[in-house]
Design a protein around this motif. Structure first.
Motif, mmCIF file in Angstrom:
data_model
loop_
_atom_site.group_PDB
_atom_site.id
_atom_site.type_symbol
_atom_site.label_atom_id
_atom_site.label_comp_id
_atom_site.label_asym_id
_atom_site.label_seq_id
_atom_site.Cartn_x
_atom_site.Cartn_y
_atom_site.Cartn_z
ATOM 1 N N GLU A 150 -25.840 -20.856 -12.556
ATOM 2 C CA GLU A 150 -24.770 -20.087 -11.918
ATOM 3 C C GLU A 150 -23.403 -20.686 -12.201
ATOM 4 O O GLU A 150 -22.392 -20.025 -12.158
ATOM 5 N N GLU A 151 -23.413 -21.953 -12.448
ATOM 6 C CA GLU A 151 -22.166 -22.633 -12.822
ATOM 7 C C GLU A 151 -21.036 -22.393 -11.833
ATOM 8 O O GLU A 151 -19.927 -22.055 -12.205
ATOM 9 N N THR A 152 -21.367 -22.490 -10.581
ATOM 10 C CA THR A 152 -20.292 -22.488 -9.592
ATOM 11 C C THR A 152 -19.562 -23.826 -9.695
ATOM 12 O O THR A 152 -20.085 -24.779 -10.282
ATOM 13 N N SER A 153 -18.431 -23.894 -9.074
ATOM 14 C CA SER A 153 -17.622 -25.114 -9.274
ATOM 15 C C SER A 153 -18.329 -26.351 -8.748
ATOM 16 O O SER A 153 -18.191 -27.437 -9.281
ATOM 17 N N GLU A 154 -19.122 -26.193 -7.772
ATOM 18 C CA GLU A 154 -19.839 -27.374 -7.289
ATOM 19 C C GLU A 154 -21.337 -27.176 -7.392
ATOM 20 O O GLU A 154 -21.835 -26.085 -7.141
ATOM 21 N N THR A 155 -21.971 -28.201 -7.781
ATOM 22 C CA THR A 155 -23.430 -28.096 -7.767
ATOM 23 C C THR A 155 -23.931 -28.744 -6.481
ATOM 24 O O THR A 155 -23.896 -29.967 -6.357
ATOM 25 N N ARG A 156 -24.333 -27.890 -5.569
ATOM 26 C CA ARG A 156 -24.758 -28.452 -4.295
ATOM 27 C C ARG A 156 -26.210 -28.109 -4.025
ATOM 28 O O ARG A 156 -26.611 -26.965 -4.104
ATOM 29 N N ILE A 157 -26.868 -29.140 -3.777
ATOM 30 C CA ILE A 157 -28.253 -28.918 -3.310
ATOM 31 C C ILE A 157 -28.202 -29.003 -1.784
ATOM 32 O O ILE A 157 -27.546 -29.902 -1.243
ATOM 33 N N ASP A 158 -28.915 -28.153 -1.197
ATOM 34 C CA ASP A 158 -28.990 -28.172 0.257
ATOM 35 C C ASP A 158 -29.484 -29.534 0.718
ATOM 36 O O ASP A 158 -30.553 -29.990 0.297
ATOM 37 N N PRO A 159 -28.721 -30.209 1.538
ATOM 38 C CA PRO A 159 -29.078 -31.577 1.921
ATOM 39 C C PRO A 159 -30.484 -31.689 2.514
ATOM 40 O O PRO A 159 -31.191 -32.631 2.282
#
Lengths: 737, 228
Positions: A29-38
């Motif tokens: 998806e290449e959103t600005s942040e790569t966030r994994i759900d904590p």
């Protein structure tokens, strides 16, 4: 939280795979942040953690390690590679760069999940770290497949950039980073898969440019282009290449643009080195220095060109003077030294500014000057010309025409010039003779500061022994003045009614002078001599005085009918005139018999008194030359508007040059003898050629010894039992103690 | 014998040469007999008042031997007896030579001359003989040079038979050149080395940068110019 249940491996993997898919999705998806759900992250981490600490046989560390490996392999092979392979040209690079960035993030998170392995399991088993495993997979699955194409695209882009186009430097930097990382700790992949090709391409690129530029451009233009190229290549390295490439690139560019064409470039007809020097193009010359300085031995051709040019200029000056002399004009020879000094100053500026005081250029300047500074002009050696130059310089100094600074600067220049002259002993001999004349005859005009300054500077450069006699002469004049004071003070009355001043010279310091010592002085002068002799005897111990009447001056009052006039004469002239105190007329024969002067000296005196500017004596017959039958009469009618006149007398025609050369030759013989003995005494045994070359080396500070003369001196020393030939090899000498 | 100065000569330093054999005890009886014969022979030629063989005596000796008195073999005999003064043989010197040659009569001496020559011409002895020849001609106490004319004659006598070409050319040169009026021992020995080491007349192995005496350098250049 403590879980009592055991996690089954498959179970754990399912959980893991879910997390991995999630990760992949986020990356796509290449959103600005790569966030994994904590929460998810913690679950994954804990799952793996538990699977590792479970007791055997549920300890799944190894399987987990392998699983990690599989995950990254799969990602690389199935996701990354296909995406990249679909693209071409710059798009290939973009995709590669993008996928590489993704991969790095992927691996980072994955490593977080599997972090527990990294803490105990991996070190324990000495396995490659998670990062290493990941990198290896990327290398094997992706890099090795695409590197050739990628390399080609990169190099094509670089070429475009070289031609002036703008390229995406960040992209290249990122792509090349892959090459570097793929080396897994070494720089090998970057070097062999990329750099090597880059260097090859660079070489052929600049070879093409060089052959075009060298035809089309002038030397300055070419140099500017070269400088520009070097600058650009260095920038390239900082922007996206690995730093280790810089030195190699620079070397190639320098080699192709500067080294291989050096001769062609420097010798360009209208814009090469000599043209730049001729037209005083200091900027271009400085650039030339800057460009060639970093290249090993690069400056040598430049220094050579400089040397040849300066030598040519100097030779032209010499030739000018020689030609003028051949046509009868000696003026050129007299101004020659001044011109050479100017030449030296001019080119020294180049050495210091453009060539940054580099020793190679100092050496080139020195060698150039040595070439022409030792040529003869109109029979005079350069040593003699420089001595003449100094003589006129110091004679003028009394006139205050030159300021002190200018005088000091000229003195400095003369001393520097002397360094280039090989026959330094000839210079010192001529200098000494002229110094003597200045001190004795023009002593009221002599500027002591200037004279001493010259001697001091000569001493500093050539050593004390070189200037010891000169110093002695100057000191003598000082001592003589003081001694004269004491003499004057000791007198109760003027001896013979005359004011006597005597200058005592130390024979060792001064040139040797001939004098008519059998001269019959008039009574009054004899009294003077005796008075001084006795005073001198009281002040010194067992010293013999030899009177140089030829060098004295006399002030005589001539009682002429119109009015008395003071005549400034040489002692010889005065002595001749004094004869006329007793009688009005004298024949030549009578004069010569009464005085005991030599014929040559008397002729000169009589000429000056009877045939020149002032007719003190009348001569019968009134011809322009003296014959032994002439009769002389005191000219009572003589007068002049002035109250004091100097009746000059030309100096005797000694062939000074011949005498100097003879004296110097003799001194050289002694110097060579002493040198040979000195060398042999310390070395005891020495082959002929080495003895000769050492001799030449040691004596070169003073003069250039003639090899034949050295050989003859060696033979003479053999005859005098200082050396002998070795019994087994006659070309080796032994010292005879 | 090369013509010596008519001035009376003083004693010079002894020339070095090989030592003579020492008389052994067993041959004492024979040697005393030889000695008598030798002494008798000596007295035949010696000047009775001076007790030495003088130039006149040597001339007589030469005619007895039927050898011209400028012959090299007389010089060789002088060398054998280590004669110190040119033109004179003392009794001791005479004894030395004749004992070494094992002769005591004129015919025997005459027969021994070829043997003597062979002995002298041996390379080891010849260098010594060559040096001796120079020293023998020095008449004054501290004299170190010989004039050109003497040198020319001496060269001819001593080296003429073995190095004819070199001697001829060098003598020509010596007569033509103006720089040297005398020759010293170093130059004398130098020429001998020249003859032995340098191939002639091409002189291809002559090196001006070596320590050959200057006179030979100049001879070389003179000859080169002539050959051109």
């Amino acid at each position: 939280m403590y879980r009592a249940t055991i996690i089954d491996f498959e179970q754990g993997c399912k959980c893991l795979e879910a997390g991995v898919s999630e990760l992949k999705r986020i990356l796509e998806e290449e959103t600005s942040e790569t966030r994994i759900d904590p929460k998810q992250y913690l679950e994954l981490y804990t799952t793996i953690y538990n699977m590792c600490i479970q007791k055997h046989p549920h300890d799944h560390s190894q399987r987990l390690y392998n699983k990690y490996h599989d995950i990254v392999e799969h990602y690389a092979k199935k996701t990354v590679l296909p995406c990249v392979q679909q693209k071409h040209d710059e798009y290939l690079l973009r995709e590669l760069s993008r996928r590489w960035d993704h991969y790095k993030v992927f691996v980072k998170w994955l490593s977080h999940f599997f972090n527990y392995l990294e803490r105990f399991f991996i070190p324990q088993r000495n396995y490659p770290s998670l990062l290493e495993v990941a990198m290896k997979s990327f290398r094997n699955r992706v890099y090795l497949e695409v590197q050739v194409n990628a390399k080609d695209v990169v190099i094509a882009l670089i070429d475009k950039e070289r031609e002036g186009a703008q390229i995406d430097m960040e992209l290249l930097k990122n792509v090349l980073d892959i090459f570097v990382q793929s080396g897994m700790g070494t720089i090998e992949r970057y070097k062999e898969d990329f750099e090597m090709f880059l260097l090859e391409e660079t070489e052929s690129y600049y070879a093409r440019k060089a052959s075009r530029w060298i035809q089309e451009c002038s030397c300055p233009e070419y140099m500017i282009k070269s400088e520009e190229s070097l600058k650009k290549e260095k920038e390239r390295v900082t922007h996206y290449l690995h730093s280790s490439t810089e030195s190699k690139l620079v070397e190639i560019v320098q080699d192709i643009l500067l080294v291989s064409v050096a001769k062609h470039l420097l010798e360009k007809e209208h814009s090469g080195c000599s043209a730049l020097l001729r037209d005083d193009k200091t900027d271009d010359l400085s650039r030339m220095y800057r460009l060639y300085h970093p290249i090993p031995k690069g400056l040598e051709p430049v220094a050579d060109a400089f040397r040849i040019y300066v030598a040519r200029e100097g030779n032209a000056l010499i030739k000018q003077a020689q030609d003028a002399a051949a046509n009868g004009s000696l003026v050129e020879a007299q101004v020659l030294v001044g011109k050479i000094i100017d030449l030296h100053e001019k080119y020294m500026v180049y050495v210091m500014d453009c060539f940054k005081n580099h020793t190679l250029f100092h050496k080139a300047l020195k060698e150039a000057f040595e070439v022409f500074c030792n040529k003869k002009v109109a029979g005079s050696s350069s040593a003699e010309l420089v001595a003449n130059f100094c003589d006129s310089l110091f004679k003028k100094s009394g006139n205050d025409k030159l300021s002190d600074e200018a005088m000091e600067a000229t003195i400095d220049n003369v001393v520097k010039l002397l360094d280039y002259i090989s026959d330094k002993d000839i210079f010192s001999e001529f200098y000494r003779k002229k110094l003597a004349r200045r001190l004795l005859f023009d002593h009221h005009k002599v500027n002591k500061e200037h004279e001493t300054s010259m001697i001091t500077k000569l001493k500093r450069q050539q050593g004390g022994q070189y200037t010891s006699k000169m110093e002695g002469m100057v000191t003598d004049m000082q001592l003589a003045k003081e001694f004269q004071k004491g003499f004057k003070g000791s007198l109760t009355a003027k001896p013979g009614g005359i004011d006597l001043a005597v200058t005592v010279l130390n024979t060792g310091f001064w040139p040797s002078y001939k004098t008519s010592t059998d001269l019959n002085l008039p009574r009054e002068m004899v009294e003077c001599v005796e008075a001084f002799k006795s005073y001198y005897g009281t002040k010194t111990n067992q010293r013999k005085l030899r009177w140089l009447y030829s060098h004295g001056t006399c002030h005589v009052i001539g009682s002429f009918d119109p009015k008395p006039i003071e005549l400034v004469l040489s002692t010889y002239q005065a002595v001749v005139l004094c004869l006329f105190n007793n009688t009005e007329r004298l024949t030549y024969q009578e004069i010569i018999e009464q005085l005991n002067l030599s014929h040559e000296d008397l002729v000169r005196v009589l000429l000056s008194l009877s045939c020149a500017k002032y007719r003190i004596l009348n001569k019968e017959p009134a011809s322009k030359s003296i014959s032994t039958t002439d009769v002389f009469e005191f000219n009572s009618k003589f007068t002049s508007t002035m109250r004091r006149i100097k009746v000059s007398i030309p100096p005797p025609p000694i062939d000074e040059r011949k005498k100097v050369v003879e004296d110097v030759d003799q001194d050289r013989r002694y110097a060579i003898d002493a040198c040979i003995v000195r060398i042999m005494k310390s070395r005891k045994v020495l082959p002929h050629q080495q003895l000769v070359s050492q001799c030449v080396e040691q004596l070169s500070r003073m003069f250039k010894p003639d090899i034949k003369m050295i050989k003859k001196r060696i033979e003479d020393l053999i005859t005098r039992d200082y050396l002998k030939r070795d019994a087994k090899n006659h070309h080796i000498f032994n010292y005879v103690a | 014998m090369p013509p010596s100065a008519s001035k009376p000569s003083k004693k010079r330093s002894k020339p070095d040469s090989a030592t003579d054999p020492v008389p052994s005890a067993s041959s004492k009886k024979k040697s005393s007999k030889e000695m008598d014969g030798t002494d008798q022979l000596f007295n035949k030629y010696a000047n009775t008042s001076s007790g030495v063989i003088d130039p006149e005596g040597i001339e007589k000796l030469c005619s007895s031997l039927k050898v011209p008195h400028t012959d090299i073999r007389i010089l060789m005999l002088a060398w054998r007896m280590k004669a110190e003064k040119q033109g004179y043989f003392t009794k001791a010197e005479w004894r030395t030579a004749l004992k070494a040659l094992k002769v005591d009569t004129i015919p025997k001496l005459k027969k021994a001359l070829p043997e003597l020559e062979k002995e002298v011409r041996k390379p080891l002895n010849f260098a010594d003989f060559y040096a001796y020849a120079f020293k023998y001609c020095l008449t004054e106490e501290k004299q170190k040079f010989l004039d050109i004319e003497t040198i020319c004659q001496l060269l001819d006598m001593v080296l003429g038979s073995t190095f004819r070409a070199q001697v001829d050319y060098f003598v020509d040169y010596l007569k033509v050149q103006k720089d040297y009026k005398v020759i010293n021992m170093d130059q004398w020995m130098g020429f001998y080395r020249f003859c032995n080491e340098i191939s002639f007349p091409d002189m291809t192995n002559y090196n001006l940068e070596n320590a050959w005496p200057s006179i030979l350098d100049e001879f070389f250049e003179w000859l080169r110019e002539k050959q051109a």
